[in-house]
Design a protein around this motif. Structure first.
Motif, PDB file in Angstrom:
ATOM      1  N   UNK A   1      24.015  32.442  26.770  1.00  0.00           N
ATOM      2  CA  UNK A   1      22.676  32.618  26.211  1.00  0.00           C
ATOM      3  C   UNK A   1      22.274  31.445  25.322  1.00  0.00           C
ATOM      4  N   UNK A   2      21.087  30.950  25.584  1.00  0.00           N
ATOM      5  CA  UNK A   2      20.552  29.871  24.746  1.00  0.00           C
ATOM      6  C   UNK A   2      19.691  30.438  23.615  1.00  0.00           C
ATOM      7  N   UNK A   3      18.961  31.524  23.899  1.00  0.00           N
ATOM      8  CA  UNK A   3      18.121  32.099  22.869  1.00  0.00           C
ATOM      9  C   UNK A   3      17.457  33.388  23.297  1.00  0.00           C
ATOM     10  N   UNK A   4      17.113  34.205  22.302  1.00  0.00           N
ATOM     11  CA  UNK A   4      16.369  35.443  22.497  1.00  0.00           C
ATOM     12  C   UNK A   4      15.498  35.642  21.267  1.00  0.00           C
ATOM     13  N   UNK A   5      14.265  36.064  21.487  1.00  0.00           N
ATOM     14  CA  UNK A   5      13.355  36.194  20.351  1.00  0.00           C
ATOM     15  C   UNK A   5      13.433  37.579  19.699  1.00  0.00           C
ATOM     16  N   UNK A   6      12.655  37.745  18.658  1.00  0.00           N
ATOM     17  CA  UNK A   6      12.637  38.988  17.888  1.00  0.00           C
ATOM     18  C   UNK A   6      12.261  40.193  18.754  1.00  0.00           C
ATOM     19  N   UNK A   7      11.322  40.024  19.676  1.00  0.00           N
ATOM     20  CA  UNK A   7      10.887  41.139  20.533  1.00  0.00           C
ATOM     21  C   UNK A   7      12.054  41.664  21.373  1.00  0.00           C
ATOM     22  N   UNK A   8      12.900  40.774  21.838  1.00  0.00           N
ATOM     23  CA  UNK A   8      14.073  41.172  22.632  1.00  0.00           C
ATOM     24  C   UNK A   8      15.042  41.961  21.756  1.00  0.00           C
ATOM     25  N   UNK A   9      15.335  41.443  20.585  1.00  0.00           N
ATOM     26  CA  UNK A   9      16.266  42.130  19.683  1.00  0.00           C
ATOM     27  C   UNK A   9      15.717  43.503  19.288  1.00  0.00           C
ATOM     28  N   UNK A  10      14.426  43.583  19.049  1.00  0.00           N
ATOM     29  CA  UNK A  10      13.792  44.849  18.697  1.00  0.00           C
ATOM     30  C   UNK A  10      13.873  45.846  19.867  1.00  0.00           C
ATOM     31  N   UNK A  11      13.672  45.356  21.077  1.00  0.00           N
ATOM     32  CA  UNK A  11      13.749  46.209  22.268  1.00  0.00           C
ATOM     33  C   UNK A  11      15.131  46.844  22.397  1.00  0.00           C
ATOM     34  N   UNK A  12      16.191  46.040  22.230  1.00  0.00           N
ATOM     35  CA  UNK A  12      17.548  46.534  22.459  1.00  0.00           C
ATOM     36  C   UNK A  12      18.081  47.419  21.337  1.00  0.00           C
ATOM     37  N   UNK A  13      17.344  47.590  20.254  1.00  0.00           N
ATOM     38  CA  UNK A  13      17.760  48.536  19.213  1.00  0.00           C
ATOM     39  C   UNK A  13      16.813  49.737  19.145  1.00  0.00           C
ATOM     40  N   UNK A  14      15.946  49.856  20.128  1.00  0.00           N
ATOM     41  CA  UNK A  14      14.944  50.935  20.129  1.00  0.00           C
ATOM     42  C   UNK A  14      15.597  52.301  20.375  1.00  0.00           C
ATOM     43  N   UNK A  15      14.888  53.375  20.051  1.00  0.00           N
ATOM     44  CA  UNK A  15      15.403  54.733  20.273  1.00  0.00           C
ATOM     45  C   UNK A  15      15.561  55.093  21.752  1.00  0.00           C
ATOM     46  N   UNK A  16      15.027  54.257  22.669  1.00  0.00           N
ATOM     47  CA  UNK A  16      15.169  54.525  24.105  1.00  0.00           C
ATOM     48  C   UNK A  16      16.551  54.156  24.632  1.00  0.00           C
TER      49      UNK A  16
END
Length: 131
Positions: free
Chosen positions: A50-65
């Motif tokens: 992985x070279x990079x991931x933005x805040x939206x990605x990190x937020x997605x992977x910690x979501x209640x879903x």
């Protein structure tokens, strides 16, 4: 690329130099859901490329879903102290909805993943052997 490991977990390997986007995360989530057969399964993520991931990605992977698809997330970061420091900081701050832990290798992650393959375990193992 996501695959289903016959031992009972979903495995994701990130391509070298990848910039991970929210669209990628959403597509991976749907693929993991299909591979898991409708049951929450451990997710082993190899992010060494992985070279990079933005805040939206990190937020997605910690979501209640996430718990509907992932029972836990083991992230392989390699041996980079900087990657591990940043990763542990992100995990601490973001408070994932499922147990999430960083590892240097797949071999190191497997005892932790195997703990979650048991249907009775939804939280991290208590033993120091797994830390």
């Amino acid at each position: 690329m996501l695959t289903y490991d016959p031992r009972g977990f979903v495995k994701k390997v990130t391509k070298d130099g990848a910039e991970y986007t929210l669209q990628d995360a959403e597509e991976d989530f749907e693929a993991a859901k299909k591979l898991a057969g409708g049951l929450p399964r451990p997710l082993l993520v190899d992010e060494r490329g992985l070279r990079g991931a933005d805040h939206a990605v990190r937020k997605f992977w910690v979501s209640p879903d996430v718990p509907a698809v992932c029972k836990c997330v083991a992230v392989i970061t390699g041996n980079s102290p900087v990657s591990n420091m940043i990763g542990n900081f992100v995990i601490t701050v973001s408070k994932p909805a499922v147990p999430t832990k960083l590892f240097a290798s797949e071999q190191a992650a497997m005892p932790w993943i195997e703990w979650f393959l048991d249907d009775e375990h939804d939280s991290p193992p208590p033993s120091l052997r797994f830390r």
